[in-house]
Every structure is written in structure tokens, then in C-alpha cells.
Design an enzyme around this catalytic site. Structure first.
Site, PDB file in Angstrom:
ATOM      1  N   ILE A  54       0.845  -1.201   0.000  1.00  0.00           N
ATOM      2  CA  ILE A  54       0.000   0.000   0.000  1.00  0.00           C
ATOM      3  C   ILE A  54       0.880   1.251   0.000  1.00  0.00           C
ATOM      4  CG2 ILE A  54      -1.841   1.230   1.266  1.00  0.00           C
ATOM      5  CD1 ILE A  54      -2.844  -1.507   0.434  1.00  0.00           C
ATOM      6  N   GLY A  55       2.010   1.181   0.670  1.00  0.00           N
ATOM      7  CA  GLY A  55       2.918   2.333   0.693  1.00  0.00           C
ATOM      8  C   GLY A  55       2.487   3.407   1.671  1.00  0.00           C
ATOM      9  N   CYS A 113      10.005   1.035   8.381  1.00  0.00           N
ATOM     10  CA  CYS A 113      10.102   2.097   7.377  1.00  0.00           C
ATOM     11  C   CYS A 113      11.572   2.498   7.256  1.00  0.00           C
ATOM     12  CB  CYS A 113       9.334   3.353   7.813  1.00  0.00           C
ATOM     13  SG  CYS A 113       7.633   3.068   8.253  1.00  0.00           S
ATOM     14  N   ASN A 176       4.946  -7.591  12.036  1.00  0.00           N
ATOM     15  CA  ASN A 176       4.518  -6.915  10.814  1.00  0.00           C
ATOM     16  C   ASN A 176       4.642  -7.934   9.664  1.00  0.00           C
ATOM     17  OD1 ASN A 176       3.830  -4.845   8.969  1.00  0.00           O
ATOM     18  ND2 ASN A 176       4.793  -3.342  10.317  1.00  0.00           N
ATOM     19  N   THR A 177       4.404  -7.504   8.450  1.00  0.00           N
ATOM     20  CA  THR A 177       4.406  -8.442   7.318  1.00  0.00           C
ATOM     21  C   THR A 177       5.821  -8.876   6.920  1.00  0.00           C
ATOM     22  OG1 THR A 177       4.402  -6.543   5.849  1.00  0.00           O
ATOM     23  CG2 THR A 177       2.270  -7.533   6.337  1.00  0.00           C
ATOM     24  N   GLY A 231      -0.462 -12.042  13.285  1.00  0.00           N
ATOM     25  CA  GLY A 231       0.125 -12.704  12.124  1.00  0.00           C
ATOM     26  C   GLY A 231      -0.680 -13.949  11.822  1.00  0.00           C
TER      27      GLY A 231
HETATM   28  C1  LIG Z   1      -3.624  -4.320   3.667  1.00  0.00           C
HETATM   29  C2  LIG Z   1      -2.698  -4.224   4.842  1.00  0.00           C
HETATM   30  C3  LIG Z   1      -2.281  -2.972   5.283  1.00  0.00           C
HETATM   31  C4  LIG Z   1      -1.411  -2.857   6.376  1.00  0.00           C
HETATM   32  N1  LIG Z   1      -1.033  -1.614   6.793  1.00  0.00           N
HETATM   33  C5  LIG Z   1      -0.234  -1.490   7.883  1.00  0.00           C
HETATM   34  C6  LIG Z   1       0.091  -0.199   8.380  1.00  0.00           C
HETATM   35  O1  LIG Z   1      -0.360   0.837   7.867  1.00  0.00           O
HETATM   36  N2  LIG Z   1       0.931  -0.133   9.454  1.00  0.00           N
HETATM   37  C7  LIG Z   1       1.418  -1.262  10.071  1.00  0.00           C
HETATM   38  O2  LIG Z   1       2.166  -1.145  11.052  1.00  0.00           O
HETATM   39  N3  LIG Z   1       1.083  -2.494   9.634  1.00  0.00           N
HETATM   40  C8  LIG Z   1       0.280  -2.636   8.568  1.00  0.00           C
HETATM   41  N4  LIG Z   1      -0.089  -3.893   8.136  1.00  0.00           N
HETATM   42  C9  LIG Z   1       0.407  -5.095   8.860  1.00  0.00           C
HETATM   43  C10 LIG Z   1      -0.629  -5.642   9.847  1.00  0.00           C
HETATM   44  O3  LIG Z   1      -0.937  -4.702  10.860  1.00  0.00           O
HETATM   45  C11 LIG Z   1      -0.134  -6.946  10.527  1.00  0.00           C
HETATM   46  O4  LIG Z   1       1.059  -6.686  11.239  1.00  0.00           O
HETATM   47  C12 LIG Z   1       0.137  -8.063   9.528  1.00  0.00           C
HETATM   48  O5  LIG Z   1      -0.764  -8.016   8.443  1.00  0.00           O
HETATM   49  C13 LIG Z   1       0.055  -9.469  10.175  1.00  0.00           C
HETATM   50  O6  LIG Z   1      -1.235  -9.723  10.721  1.00  0.00           O
HETATM   51  P1  LIG Z   1      -2.418 -10.481   9.879  1.00  0.00           P
HETATM   52  O7  LIG Z   1      -1.786 -11.713   9.285  1.00  0.00           O
HETATM   53  O8  LIG Z   1      -3.485 -10.772  10.905  1.00  0.00           O
HETATM   54  O9  LIG Z   1      -2.870  -9.536   8.827  1.00  0.00           O
HETATM   55  C14 LIG Z   1      -0.950  -4.033   7.041  1.00  0.00           C
HETATM   56  C15 LIG Z   1      -1.380  -5.292   6.588  1.00  0.00           C
HETATM   57  C16 LIG Z   1      -2.251  -5.405   5.525  1.00  0.00           C
HETATM   58  C17 LIG Z   1      -2.702  -6.778   5.071  1.00  0.00           C
END
Ligand SMILES: Cc1cc2nc3c(=O)[nH]c(=O)nc-3n(C[C@H](O)[C@H](O)[C@H](O)COP(=O)(O)O)c2cc1C
Length: 291
Positions: A54-55, A113, A176-177, A231
């Protein structure tokens, strides 16, 4: 809790689920200035997960305070604002402004970041950078709780947690991802315009559980600092894995795109497990892994 970035600024989900089922709401990343984010395509579904780039698209601090805070005030939930930036000053500016906002209980630092002033090294992949950013934001958080959100894209996640805790983090959220990539083989091009993106969803859960276990046993338990685990949590059983590994809080992200009602079934499933195992409180199973 909601996982930062997956449930916008709250109003996006209001028609689908009673958000008061949650213990807290976490916003998407807010930066000092508005950001349009990356070019499209920026999201794709993968087997057992999704890939996003998404950026950090967001309205920026000023519009967040003017337009989104009034929405968050109506939630009647503790609100945590996820904060991102490309310089230490950016983070400090946003965190300091949020310290003045009544409805905001805390900030979650997205340290995944690049620090443009340090040659683009990610704050979250270098313990010195993580310590620096946490320490500076700590000074700006006088009333607010400070959560530092760890990146899994490191070889030693416990060292990153230790750096954040040493610099004053009240809690650690993780993970995070994971940095990942998908290719359109016919076009022989990356599917995401940004080339790489972050992998989330069920595919990453075993990695996240391992990392929570490692951080809990090596750093967080000795320091008495709680972990918010996330996660790939989709079902109660997934959430229970995180609790047994040492998480005190839980956040749900990708699963909300599949079924926003999962927060209700996860909550009820945990309660059912506690009853079946004769526990009076969820705190009795935190870190209760037998190894
Ligand atoms: C579409 C999308 C947008 C995300 N945006 C952010 C963000 O703005 N800031 C952030 O710290 N993590 C962001 N994440 C990461 C999530 O908060 C989370 O750490 C990660 O997706 C793992 O959890 P999940 O598997 O339950 O999604 C984003 C994840 C997704 C899928």
C-alpha cells in the site's frame, strides 16, 4: 485489537461488525504529511494469505486530527494510533501531537520504514536505529502508552525487542508483514507495481508464533513487558497459540477481510477453551506452553 492498517480509521468496518467486541482499535499508519501510497496494483491474494504494498497511504496528521479523531471518539474503545515516518523528526512530530488527543490511549510505532537520513536503513532491521527511534518517541509520549511494532525481516528478533524495551517501550507488538514477491509468469513481470510487498495472513502464522515465543522467553518475560501477538490469526485456536507462546494481547488483520465477524468467534472460542480447561482468567494461559 485490530491490526494496524487493516481496518482503516474505524468507520470502514462499522456496518459489518460491532467493533465494541474489540478490546482496542488500532488505526492505519499515520505520517506527518499525507501520502498517496504506491502505484496500483498494490494488493494480491496468495495461497493462504495476501501480499500488499500500500505504501502507507494515509490522510496525514492534520486531516487525521480534524476528520478522523471525531469518528474514533464515537467508538468508545481505547484507540491506538499506528505511527510511521521516514525521519526521526517525523515520528516525534506525530507522536507529540497525539499525546494531546484525549481519545488516543497510545501509539504503535511502525518501525518497518526506511530512515532516509540514515541511508535508507529500516528502523526495524537495525537494533541501533530501533533504539534511537524508540528513545526519541518515548520523550514525546508523556501520557500515551508506547507500543513498538517489530518487523519479522530480521535474523534476531529478540535483539530488536531488547533494543525497543531498553529505550522505553511499554509493550511490543509483533509481527509486521514478511517481505515477499509474486510474479505474473505470462507477462514475466512482478504483479505488484512496487515489485515487493508484505505477506500476511494464515501463511505467516507459524513464523509469528515462533517469534512471539522467542521474544517472550528471551526478553519480554524477564523484562515484564507485554506482547501483542499478530500474524495470521483467523480462528480461536490460532489466537490460543499466540497466548500460550506468551502474547498478552492479540490483533487481527487479514482475517477481517474474509470475515469481520471473526473477532466475535475468536473471543467466544477463547472463552470456551478457558472453561473446558478450568481457567478463571485468560491470564492463566499466557506463556503457559509446556516444552
Ligand atoms: C492491507 C494491509 C495494510 C497494512 N497496513 C499497515 C500499516 O499501515 N501499518 C502497520 O504497522 N502495519 C500494517 N499492516 C500489517 C498488519 O498490521 C499486521 O502486522 C500483519 O498483516 C500481520 O497480521 P495479519 O496476518 O493478521 O494480517 C498491514 C497489513 C495489511 C494486510
Amino acid at each position: 485489537m485490530t491490526a494496524g492498517g487493516t481496518c482503516g480509521y474505524a468507520d470502514e468496518y462499522a456496518d459489518f461488525v460491532d467493533l465494541r467486541t474489540l478490546g482496542a482499535f488500532v488505526t492505519k499508519s499515520i505520517t506527518a504529511e499525507p501520502r498517496a501510497g504506491n502505484e496500483y496494483q498494490r494488493v494480491i491474494e496468495t495461497r493462504a494469505g495476501m501480499l500488499n504494498a500500500i505504501g502507507l497511504a494515509n490522510v496525514g496528521l492534520e486531516a487525521f486530527l480534524a476528520e478522523k479523531v471525531p469518528i474514533l471518539e464515537k467508538l468508545r474503545l481505547p484507540v491506538f494510533v499506528n505511527v510511521a515516518g521516514t525521519t526521526v523528526d517525523d515520528y516525534v512530530k506525530v507522536a507529540a501531537a497525539l499525546d494531546e488527543v484525549h481519545v488516543v490511549r497510545g501509539v504503535e510505532l511502525n518501525i518497518s520504514c526506511p530512515n532516509v537520513k540514515a541511508g535508507g536503513i529500516e528502523f526495524g532491521t537495525d537494533p541501533r536505529q530501533a533504539k534511537l527511534i524508540t528513545g526519541e518517541v518515548r520523550k514525546a509520549c508523556r501520557k500515551n502508552i508506547l507500543i513498538v511494532k517489530l518487523s519479522p525481516n530480521v535474523t534476531d528478533i529478540a535483539a530488536m525487542a531488547a533494543a525497543a524495551i531498553d529505550a522505553g517501550a511499554d509493550a511490543i507488538s509483533m509481527i509486521n508483514t514478511l517481505k515477499a514477491m509474486a510474479i505474473d509468469v505470462e507477462k514475466r513481470r512482478p504483479i505488484l507495481a512496487n515489485v515487493t510487498g508484505g505477506l500476511s495472513g494464515p501463511a505467516i502464522r507459524p513464523i509469528a508464533v515462533r517469534m512471539v515465543h522467542e521474544v517472550y522467553t528471551k526478553v519480554a518475560r524477564p523484562a515484564g513487558v507485554p506482547i501483542i501477538g499478530m500474524g495470521g490469526i483467523q480462528y480461536a485456536n490460532d489466537a490460543l497459540e499466540f497466548l500460550l507462546a506468551g502474547a498478552t494481547g492479540l490483533a487481527i488483520g487479514t482475517a477481517m477481510f474474509i470475515d469481520p465477524g471473526c473477532i466475535v468467534s475468536i473471543r467466544d472460542g477463547i472463552a470456551d477453551y478457558l472453561r473446558r480447561h478450568g481457567h478463571g482468567s485468560v491470564t492463566e494461559i499466557i506463556g503457559a506452553l509446556e516444552t
